[in-house]
Design a protein around this motif. Structure first.
Motif, PDB file in Angstrom:
ATOM      1  N   ILE A 233       6.026  -8.755  12.580  1.00  0.00           N
ATOM      2  CA  ILE A 233       5.191  -8.408  11.426  1.00  0.00           C
ATOM      3  C   ILE A 233       3.838  -7.887  11.902  1.00  0.00           C
ATOM      4  CG2 ILE A 233       3.919  -9.359   9.453  1.00  0.00           C
ATOM      5  CD1 ILE A 233       6.283 -11.314   9.081  1.00  0.00           C
ATOM      6  N   ALA A 234       3.262  -8.536  12.910  1.00  0.00           N
ATOM      7  CA  ALA A 234       1.974  -8.080  13.444  1.00  0.00           C
ATOM      8  C   ALA A 234       2.080  -6.673  14.018  1.00  0.00           C
ATOM      9  CB  ALA A 234       1.473  -9.044  14.512  1.00  0.00           C
ATOM     10  N   LEU A 235       3.213  -6.354  14.644  1.00  0.00           N
ATOM     11  CA  LEU A 235       3.406  -5.007  15.174  1.00  0.00           C
ATOM     12  C   LEU A 235       3.440  -3.987  14.035  1.00  0.00           C
ATOM     13  CD1 LEU A 235       4.004  -3.122  17.570  1.00  0.00           C
ATOM     14  CD2 LEU A 235       6.446  -3.687  17.284  1.00  0.00           C
ATOM     15  N   ALA A 236       4.188  -4.280  12.988  1.00  0.00           N
ATOM     16  CA  ALA A 236       4.228  -3.371  11.832  1.00  0.00           C
ATOM     17  C   ALA A 236       2.849  -3.245  11.195  1.00  0.00           C
ATOM     18  CB  ALA A 236       5.241  -3.875  10.806  1.00  0.00           C
ATOM     19  N   ALA A 237       2.123  -4.356  11.100  1.00  0.00           N
ATOM     20  CA  ALA A 237       0.785  -4.326  10.506  1.00  0.00           C
ATOM     21  C   ALA A 237      -0.166  -3.468  11.333  1.00  0.00           C
ATOM     22  CB  ALA A 237       0.232  -5.743  10.376  1.00  0.00           C
ATOM     23  N   ALA A 238      -0.017  -3.507  12.669  1.00  0.00           N
ATOM     24  CA  ALA A 238      -0.858  -2.668  13.526  1.00  0.00           C
ATOM     25  C   ALA A 238      -0.612  -1.195  13.235  1.00  0.00           C
ATOM     26  CB  ALA A 238      -0.584  -2.976  14.994  1.00  0.00           C
ATOM     27  N   PHE A 239       0.638  -0.817  13.074  1.00  0.00           N
ATOM     28  CA  PHE A 239       0.949   0.583  12.786  1.00  0.00           C
ATOM     29  C   PHE A 239       0.490   0.978  11.384  1.00  0.00           C
ATOM     30  CE2 PHE A 239       4.693   0.168  15.939  1.00  0.00           C
ATOM     31  CZ  PHE A 239       3.861   0.505  16.995  1.00  0.00           C
ATOM     32  N   LEU A 240       0.424   0.010  10.477  1.00  0.00           N
ATOM     33  CA  LEU A 240      -0.045   0.278   9.116  1.00  0.00           C
ATOM     34  C   LEU A 240      -1.573   0.297   9.036  1.00  0.00           C
ATOM     35  CD1 LEU A 240       1.024   0.751   6.226  1.00  0.00           C
ATOM     36  CD2 LEU A 240       1.033  -1.727   5.905  1.00  0.00           C
ATOM     37  N   GLN A 263      -3.128 -13.646   7.739  1.00  0.00           N
ATOM     38  CA  GLN A 263      -3.837 -12.912   6.698  1.00  0.00           C
ATOM     39  C   GLN A 263      -3.255 -11.512   6.503  1.00  0.00           C
ATOM     40  OE1 GLN A 263      -8.002 -13.383   6.149  1.00  0.00           O
ATOM     41  NE2 GLN A 263      -8.088 -15.340   7.235  1.00  0.00           N
ATOM     42  N   GLN A 264      -2.728 -10.898   7.555  1.00  0.00           N
ATOM     43  CA  GLN A 264      -1.998  -9.642   7.372  1.00  0.00           C
ATOM     44  C   GLN A 264      -0.743  -9.879   6.532  1.00  0.00           C
ATOM     45  OE1 GLN A 264      -1.731  -8.802  11.593  1.00  0.00           O
ATOM     46  NE2 GLN A 264      -3.089  -7.029  11.386  1.00  0.00           N
ATOM     47  N   TYR A 265      -0.070 -10.982   6.798  1.00  0.00           N
ATOM     48  CA  TYR A 265       1.108 -11.309   5.991  1.00  0.00           C
ATOM     49  C   TYR A 265       0.727 -11.478   4.520  1.00  0.00           C
ATOM     50  CZ  TYR A 265       4.858 -13.916   3.817  1.00  0.00           C
ATOM     51  OH  TYR A 265       5.831 -14.325   2.936  1.00  0.00           O
ATOM     52  N   ALA A 266      -0.458 -12.021   4.267  1.00  0.00           N
ATOM     53  CA  ALA A 266      -0.889 -12.195   2.881  1.00  0.00           C
ATOM     54  C   ALA A 266      -0.921 -10.865   2.142  1.00  0.00           C
ATOM     55  CB  ALA A 266      -2.263 -12.861   2.832  1.00  0.00           C
ATOM     56  N   TRP A 267      -1.346  -9.798   2.828  1.00  0.00           N
ATOM     57  CA  TRP A 267      -1.329  -8.469   2.195  1.00  0.00           C
ATOM     58  C   TRP A 267       0.105  -8.067   1.861  1.00  0.00           C
ATOM     59  CZ3 TRP A 267      -5.807  -7.102   0.502  1.00  0.00           C
ATOM     60  CH2 TRP A 267      -6.975  -7.245   1.242  1.00  0.00           C
ATOM     61  N   PHE A 268       1.033  -8.288   2.801  1.00  0.00           N
ATOM     62  CA  PHE A 268       2.439  -7.967   2.523  1.00  0.00           C
ATOM     63  C   PHE A 268       2.953  -8.777   1.343  1.00  0.00           C
ATOM     64  CE2 PHE A 268       2.576  -6.587   7.084  1.00  0.00           C
ATOM     65  CZ  PHE A 268       3.050  -5.300   6.873  1.00  0.00           C
ATOM     66  N   ALA A 269       2.631 -10.069   1.309  1.00  0.00           N
ATOM     67  CA  ALA A 269       3.123 -10.940   0.246  1.00  0.00           C
ATOM     68  C   ALA A 269       2.587 -10.534  -1.119  1.00  0.00           C
ATOM     69  CB  ALA A 269       2.740 -12.390   0.553  1.00  0.00           C
ATOM     70  N   GLN A 270       1.415  -9.887  -1.146  1.00  0.00           N
ATOM     71  CA  GLN A 270       0.846  -9.435  -2.410  1.00  0.00           C
ATOM     72  C   GLN A 270       1.501  -8.160  -2.932  1.00  0.00           C
ATOM     73  OE1 GLN A 270      -3.429  -9.167  -2.046  1.00  0.00           O
ATOM     74  NE2 GLN A 270      -3.585 -11.262  -1.265  1.00  0.00           N
ATOM     75  N   ALA A 367     -12.496  -3.974   5.290  1.00  0.00           N
ATOM     76  CA  ALA A 367     -11.129  -4.536   5.316  1.00  0.00           C
ATOM     77  C   ALA A 367     -10.363  -4.015   4.110  1.00  0.00           C
ATOM     78  CB  ALA A 367     -11.168  -6.060   5.329  1.00  0.00           C
ATOM     79  N   ASP A 368     -10.082  -2.724   4.138  1.00  0.00           N
ATOM     80  CA  ASP A 368      -9.395  -2.033   3.040  1.00  0.00           C
ATOM     81  C   ASP A 368      -7.899  -2.038   3.323  1.00  0.00           C
ATOM     82  OD1 ASP A 368      -8.299  -0.159   1.216  1.00  0.00           O
ATOM     83  OD2 ASP A 368     -10.161   1.000   1.178  1.00  0.00           O
ATOM     84  N   ASN A 369      -7.124  -2.675   2.460  1.00  0.00           N
ATOM     85  CA  ASN A 369      -5.687  -2.796   2.683  1.00  0.00           C
ATOM     86  C   ASN A 369      -4.905  -1.549   2.313  1.00  0.00           C
ATOM     87  OD1 ASN A 369      -6.556  -3.525   0.002  1.00  0.00           O
ATOM     88  ND2 ASN A 369      -4.495  -4.220  -0.452  1.00  0.00           N
ATOM     89  N   LEU A 370      -5.404  -0.730   1.400  1.00  0.00           N
ATOM     90  CA  LEU A 370      -4.649   0.433   0.927  1.00  0.00           C
ATOM     91  C   LEU A 370      -5.079   1.732   1.587  1.00  0.00           C
ATOM     92  CD1 LEU A 370      -4.300  -0.286  -2.900  1.00  0.00           C
ATOM     93  CD2 LEU A 370      -2.793  -0.929  -1.010  1.00  0.00           C
ATOM     94  N   VAL A 371      -6.359   1.913   1.814  1.00  0.00           N
ATOM     95  CA  VAL A 371      -6.869   3.087   2.523  1.00  0.00           C
ATOM     96  C   VAL A 371      -7.688   2.570   3.697  1.00  0.00           C
ATOM     97  CG1 VAL A 371      -8.226   5.205   2.391  1.00  0.00           C
ATOM     98  CG2 VAL A 371      -6.903   4.457   0.403  1.00  0.00           C
ATOM     99  N   PRO A 372      -7.068   2.381   4.851  1.00  0.00           N
ATOM    100  CA  PRO A 372      -7.764   1.747   5.977  1.00  0.00           C
ATOM    101  C   PRO A 372      -9.081   2.437   6.299  1.00  0.00           C
ATOM    102  CG  PRO A 372      -5.437   2.025   6.468  1.00  0.00           C
ATOM    103  CD  PRO A 372      -5.685   2.745   5.182  1.00  0.00           C
TER     104      PRO A 372
END
Length: 470
Positions: A233-240, A263-270, A367-372
């Motif tokens: 998941i952390a690897l995918a989050a890095a690419f995202l 906390q990266q997982y929290a973004w996915f869970a949302q 810390a923008d989750n949609l537009v980094p």
């Protein structure tokens, strides 16, 4: 997530995706004014109209107009006319004497409305000035997808636009967006759903996009229960380019790798993947096909340029996983190609940074989750390469979330832009300290401007170029 007692039909998944889209974009979409709100704004006149392509526009003009017209470009979502980023900002700016206008963009097109947005904004400017007269000054303002539109107005609006203020702007453009999102989706599909054929591009309907989002989100949810899953998941989050700081939580320590992943997982869970897939479908509708690719991408090299690489390496070591093996699998199995015509259309309609004709101040949360926030780094490099770097300033607010600016932060940034337009100099008005002082002095809702430099955007492709894939 609550337990599901029966299979979800595509229609159900579509409703879920659209609900998630509404939640995730609520910060970027202004609330249409109620009669009570309009009354609170004082004696403002509401004007409306319709453009030749069916787009609607609205404008509010205060009784004591200060002569400045703000042209607002709204973000991704329903094509409904808006003229301010939030209702609180609208009321404050009306009280300060600004007139505001904005269009819906073409309602017959995709919600990724870049085919019509710039044209409709200029047409709105013409329609409004025909009714109220020539403004003393016209400033553009836009957020999220509208921040990309805003950057295009700053590029093309010399003589019609005097300056521009962007918020949380998607300024790297549509192709960079779809490419780094593809890297994350592909990583989840290949490593967490091995052997499954997951549709990632060329969606035929919004229901197909919603089904992919549902499948990928379930895979992430299941993977969170094991150390190996959390590393991937952390690897995918890095690419995202996903931030490791979620709403309502304290920022993890710099080497708290597990806390960062949580906390990266929290973004996915949302539900961020519902937004990603729904957005991809809208972009593909707009540009006429798939404008992203991963064939030829070296995923080991891609990770090496990510600010999250140390976290990923540490979590892989702790999980006893071979990171190099996973990266080799991703590289060898990367076969997705773009539709060249779609890439060309996206370059024409959905890009910015080729130059600026007027001053542009961009502000972004860290810390923008949609537009980094890393998109600002990519955009600035392009503007500098065009020779117009002196016209650009960027400032950052230390906060989680997309477009989560206070009214004070927005108004202070607008005042800084006005200084640049009036004097021809930025001086120090766009520095973090000056913006913080200006915002705090307004006595509104606080501010958190900070000194910050975004990392490079993890995307692994040069600008909008793509390999020949005919």
């Amino acid at each position: 997530m609550p337990a599901v007692t029966r299979p979800r039909t595509p229609r159900t998944r579509l409703r879920i995706a659209l609900a998630a889209l509404a939640v995730l974009t609520s910060a970027a979409l202004a609330t249409l004014p109620s009669p009570a709100a309009s009354a609170d704004a004082g004696a403002a006149t509401r004007l409306t109209g319709t453009l030749s392509d069916g787009a609607t526009w609205i404008a509010d003009v205060p009784e004591r107009w200060n002569g400045t017209l703000l042209l607002f470009s709204h973000g991704f979502g329903p094509t409904v006319a808006r003229n301010a980023p939030t209702e609180a900002v609208r009321l404050e700016l009306l009280a300060q004497g600004y007139a505001m206008a904005g269009s819906s963009y073409d309602p017959q097109g995709s919600m990724w409305a870049l085919n019509s947005a710039e044209r409709d904004q200029f047409a709105t400017l013409d329609a409004v000035t025909a009714k109220i007269g020539e403004p003393r000054r016209t400033l553009a303002l836009g957020n999220s997808m509208g921040g990309l539109v805003n950057a295009q107005l700053a590029r093309d609006g010399g003589g019609r636009i005097d300056g521009a203020l962007g918020q949380c702007g998607l300024v790297a453009g549509g192709t960079d967006l779809d490419n780094y999102q593809l890297d994350a989706e592909y990583t989840i599909a290949r490593l967490l759903l091995p052997g499954q054929d997951v549709k990632l591009v060329r969606f035929g309907s919004s229901a197909e996009a919603a089904a992919t989002a549902d499948l990928l989100t379930k895979a992430v949810t299941a993977a969170q229960s094991t150390p190996q899953g959390r590393a991937r998941i952390a690897l995918a989050a890095a690419f995202l380019n996903l931030p490791a700081w979620a709403p309502g939580q304290d920022r993890p320590a710099p080497t708290d790798w597990a806390g960062q992943e949580e906390q990266q997982y929290a973004w996915f869970a949302q539900g961020i993947l519902s937004f990603v897939e729904g957005g991809r479908y809208a972009v593909e509708q707009s540009v006429g096909g798939n404008n992203s690719w991963n064939k030829g991408v070296d995923y080991a090299h891609l990770l090496s340029g990510s600010a999250h690489a140390p976290q990923v390496r540490a979590l892989y070591r702790a999980a006893g996983l071979d990171l190099r093996a996973d990266l080799r699998v991703l590289t060898e199995d990367a076969t997705i190609t773009a539709d060249p015509a779609a890439v060309r259309t996206a370059e024409r309609t959905s890009s910015a940074g080729q130059g600026l004709e007027v001053p542009l101040l961009d502000i972004h949360t860290t810390a923008d989750n949609l537009v980094p926030v890393e998109q600002e780094n990519r955009f600035a490099a392009r503007v500098r390469a065009s020779g117009d770097g002196a016209l650009l300033r960027q400032a950052y607010v230390e906060r989680q979330g997309h477009c989560t600016f206070t009214t004070a932060e927005t108004v202070a940034a607008l005042h800084a832009l006005e200084h640049r337009v009036s004097t021809g100099r930025w001086d120090d008005v766009a520095t973090p300290a000056a913006l913080q002082r200006s915002a705090t002095a307004l006595g509104l809702d606080g501010a958190a401007y900070t000194s910050y430099r975004p990392a490079p955007l993890t995307v692994g492709r040069d600008h909008q170029a793509h390999p020949t894939q005919r």
